[in-house]
Design a protein around this motif. Structure first.
Motif, PDB file in Angstrom:
ATOM      1  N   ASP A 139       0.837  -1.212   0.000  1.00 49.08           N
ATOM      2  CA  ASP A 139       0.000   0.000   0.000  1.00 49.08           C
ATOM      3  C   ASP A 139       0.869   1.259   0.000  1.00 49.08           C
ATOM      4  OD1 ASP A 139      -2.207  -1.639   0.038  1.00 49.08           O
ATOM      5  OD2 ASP A 139      -2.638  -1.360   2.186  1.00 49.08           O
ATOM      6  N   THR A 140       1.914   1.260   0.804  1.00 46.18           N
ATOM      7  CA  THR A 140       2.814   2.420   0.866  1.00 46.18           C
ATOM      8  C   THR A 140       3.486   2.651  -0.482  1.00 46.18           C
ATOM      9  OG1 THR A 140       3.227   2.025   3.211  1.00 46.18           O
ATOM     10  CG2 THR A 140       4.841   3.376   2.062  1.00 46.18           C
ATOM     11  N   VAL A 141       3.936   1.580  -1.114  1.00 41.01           N
ATOM     12  CA  VAL A 141       4.593   1.711  -2.423  1.00 41.01           C
ATOM     13  C   VAL A 141       3.606   2.282  -3.435  1.00 41.01           C
ATOM     14  CG1 VAL A 141       5.528   0.366  -4.359  1.00 41.01           C
ATOM     15  CG2 VAL A 141       6.354  -0.048  -2.045  1.00 41.01           C
ATOM     16  N   GLN A 142       2.364   1.804  -3.408  1.00 38.60           N
ATOM     17  CA  GLN A 142       1.365   2.327  -4.344  1.00 38.60           C
ATOM     18  C   GLN A 142       1.121   3.819  -4.112  1.00 38.60           C
ATOM     19  OE1 GLN A 142      -2.016  -0.245  -3.767  1.00 38.60           O
ATOM     20  NE2 GLN A 142      -1.268  -1.777  -5.243  1.00 38.60           N
ATOM     21  N   ARG A 143       1.010   4.237  -2.856  1.00 34.80           N
ATOM     22  CA  ARG A 143       0.810   5.659  -2.557  1.00 34.80           C
ATOM     23  C   ARG A 143       2.032   6.468  -3.008  1.00 34.80           C
ATOM     24  NH1 ARG A 143      -1.197   3.574   2.307  1.00 34.80           N
ATOM     25  NH2 ARG A 143       0.711   4.189   3.385  1.00 34.80           N
ATOM     26  N   GLN A 144       3.199   5.921  -2.766  1.00 37.73           N
ATOM     27  CA  GLN A 144       4.433   6.620  -3.160  1.00 37.73           C
ATOM     28  C   GLN A 144       4.516   6.742  -4.680  1.00 37.73           C
ATOM     29  OE1 GLN A 144       7.498   7.303  -1.125  1.00 37.73           O
ATOM     30  NE2 GLN A 144       6.331   7.071   0.759  1.00 37.73           N
ATOM     31  N   GLU A 145       4.086   5.689  -5.403  1.00 37.41           N
ATOM     32  CA  GLU A 145       4.100   5.749  -6.868  1.00 37.41           C
ATOM     33  C   GLU A 145       3.139   6.828  -7.363  1.00 37.41           C
ATOM     34  OE1 GLU A 145       3.225   1.724  -8.042  1.00 37.41           O
ATOM     35  OE2 GLU A 145       5.343   1.126  -7.958  1.00 37.41           O
ATOM     36  N   ILE A 146       1.978   6.947  -6.702  1.00 33.99           N
ATOM     37  CA  ILE A 146       1.017   7.984  -7.082  1.00 33.99           C
ATOM     38  C   ILE A 146       1.619   9.367  -6.829  1.00 33.99           C
ATOM     39  CG2 ILE A 146      -1.217   9.008  -6.488  1.00 33.99           C
ATOM     40  CD1 ILE A 146      -2.201   6.096  -5.977  1.00 33.99           C
ATOM     41  N   VAL A 147       2.233   9.520  -5.642  1.00 41.44           N
ATOM     42  CA  VAL A 147       2.870  10.807  -5.314  1.00 41.44           C
ATOM     43  C   VAL A 147       3.984  11.098  -6.306  1.00 41.44           C
ATOM     44  CG1 VAL A 147       4.294  11.984  -3.590  1.00 41.44           C
ATOM     45  CG2 VAL A 147       2.234  10.753  -2.867  1.00 41.44           C
ATOM     46  N   LEU A 148       4.798  10.100  -6.624  1.00 44.63           N
ATOM     47  CA  LEU A 148       5.903  10.263  -7.564  1.00 44.63           C
ATOM     48  C   LEU A 148       5.383  10.648  -8.943  1.00 44.63           C
ATOM     49  CD1 LEU A 148       8.944  10.101  -8.056  1.00 44.63           C
ATOM     50  CD2 LEU A 148       8.675   7.663  -8.515  1.00 44.63           C
ATOM     51  N   ALA A 149       4.290  10.009  -9.376  1.00 50.17           N
ATOM     52  CA  ALA A 149       3.709  10.351 -10.676  1.00 50.17           C
ATOM     53  C   ALA A 149       3.243  11.804 -10.665  1.00 50.17           C
ATOM     54  CB  ALA A 149       2.549   9.409 -11.001  1.00 50.17           C
ATOM     55  N   GLY A 150       2.647  12.227  -9.549  1.00 47.83           N
ATOM     56  CA  GLY A 150       2.225  13.630  -9.427  1.00 47.83           C
ATOM     57  C   GLY A 150       3.411  14.564  -9.461  1.00 47.83           C
ATOM     58  N   ASP A 152       6.312  13.941 -10.826  1.00 51.79           N
ATOM     59  CA  ASP A 152       6.853  13.940 -12.189  1.00 51.79           C
ATOM     60  C   ASP A 152       6.047  14.880 -13.073  1.00 51.79           C
ATOM     61  OD1 ASP A 152       8.982  12.238 -11.827  1.00 51.79           O
ATOM     62  OD2 ASP A 152       7.927  10.419 -12.502  1.00 51.79           O
ATOM     63  N   SER A 153       4.741  14.833 -12.901  1.00 49.82           N
ATOM     64  CA  SER A 153       3.877  15.717 -13.688  1.00 49.82           C
ATOM     65  C   SER A 153       4.160  17.181 -13.344  1.00 49.82           C
ATOM     66  CB  SER A 153       2.414  15.370 -13.412  1.00 49.82           C
ATOM     67  OG  SER A 153       1.569  16.269 -14.098  1.00 49.82           O
ATOM     68  N   ASP A 154       4.277  17.465 -12.049  1.00 47.03           N
ATOM     69  CA  ASP A 154       4.601  18.840 -11.627  1.00 47.03           C
ATOM     70  C   ASP A 154       5.968  19.261 -12.177  1.00 47.03           C
ATOM     71  OD1 ASP A 154       2.231  18.926 -10.247  1.00 47.03           O
ATOM     72  OD2 ASP A 154       3.123  18.674  -8.241  1.00 47.03           O
ATOM     73  N   GLU A 159       9.316  22.423 -15.615  1.00 47.24           N
ATOM     74  CA  GLU A 159      10.356  22.488 -16.645  1.00 47.24           C
ATOM     75  C   GLU A 159       9.826  23.228 -17.870  1.00 47.24           C
ATOM     76  OE1 GLU A 159      11.476  18.385 -17.284  1.00 47.24           O
ATOM     77  OE2 GLU A 159      12.972  18.417 -15.694  1.00 47.24           O
ATOM     78  N   GLN A 160       8.553  22.964 -18.197  1.00 50.90           N
ATOM     79  CA  GLN A 160       7.956  23.663 -19.341  1.00 50.90           C
ATOM     80  C   GLN A 160       7.862  25.162 -19.043  1.00 50.90           C
ATOM     81  OE1 GLN A 160       7.278  22.360 -22.374  1.00 50.90           O
ATOM     82  NE2 GLN A 160       6.872  24.466 -22.988  1.00 50.90           N
TER      83      GLN A 160
END
Length: 183
Positions: A139-150, A152-154, A159-160
């Motif tokens: 569960d922690t890894v999944q939450r961290q992946e979601i945060v990381l994806a966010g 990365d998007s930010d 960068e843009q």
């Protein structure tokens, strides 16, 4: 002169003679041995009395065997009985010892079984705890992946924006340089 009749002594002698000859003393056999004299009602109670007084002799006569042979067979029989009793006692003692050993093995198996059940219970509890912990980590890894994806998007957005700002700065710098060169 009056007849004396058949007496116990006559029946006893006739019965002993019949037994010695290997015959079973019967009323008719006694009567024949006495020469056909005596009534059956007189001989019967006397013969019954003699049979009660001589049961071993009677048994020998019924078998039609000599007394020595009957005694020898009895001796062999008694010896076989004693040996069989001794063998039976040995077998019973061996059986009891084997039963006791098997009972001890069974008790030891119960103790080992109980210990294994205890170990299994501990391992089941440890597995349940590890499964719970592992699920928490998933569960922690999944939450961290979601945060990381966010993030990365930010980052891409920033960068843009930075690239856009750099382009603006470059454009403004060119414009300033062009205006300053014109002046």
């Amino acid at each position: 002169m009056a007849r004396s009749g058949v007496l116990y002594v006559h029946v006893a002698q006739a019965a002993a003679q019949l037994v010695a000859a290997g015959h079973n003393p019967t009323i008719d056999g006694i009567r024949a041995a006495l020469g056909g004299t005596g009534s059956k009602s007189t001989i019967a109670p006397l013969l019954k009395r003699w049979k009660a007084a001589h049961p071993g002799t009677l048994a020998q006569a019924e078998l039609g065997l000599p007394a020595e042979l009957v005694l020898a067979v009895k001796g062999v029989y008694e010896k076989v009985q004693v040996e069989a009793a001794l063998q039976l006692q040995k077998v019973v003692e061996a059986h009891q010892a084997e039963t006791a050993a098997l009972q001890e093995q069974l008790q030891q198996a119960f103790v080992e079984h109980h210990a294994l059940l205890s170990v299994q219970e501990q391992q089941a509890q440890a597995l349940a705890a590890a499964t719970t912990h592992s699920q928490g980590l998933v569960d922690t890894v999944q939450r961290q992946e979601i945060v990381l994806a966010g993030l990365d998007s930010d980052k891409l957005g920033l960068e843009q924006r930075l690239a856009d700002r750099a382009a603006e700065v470059a454009s403004l710098t060119q414009q300033f340089a062009a205006s300053a060169g014109a002046v």
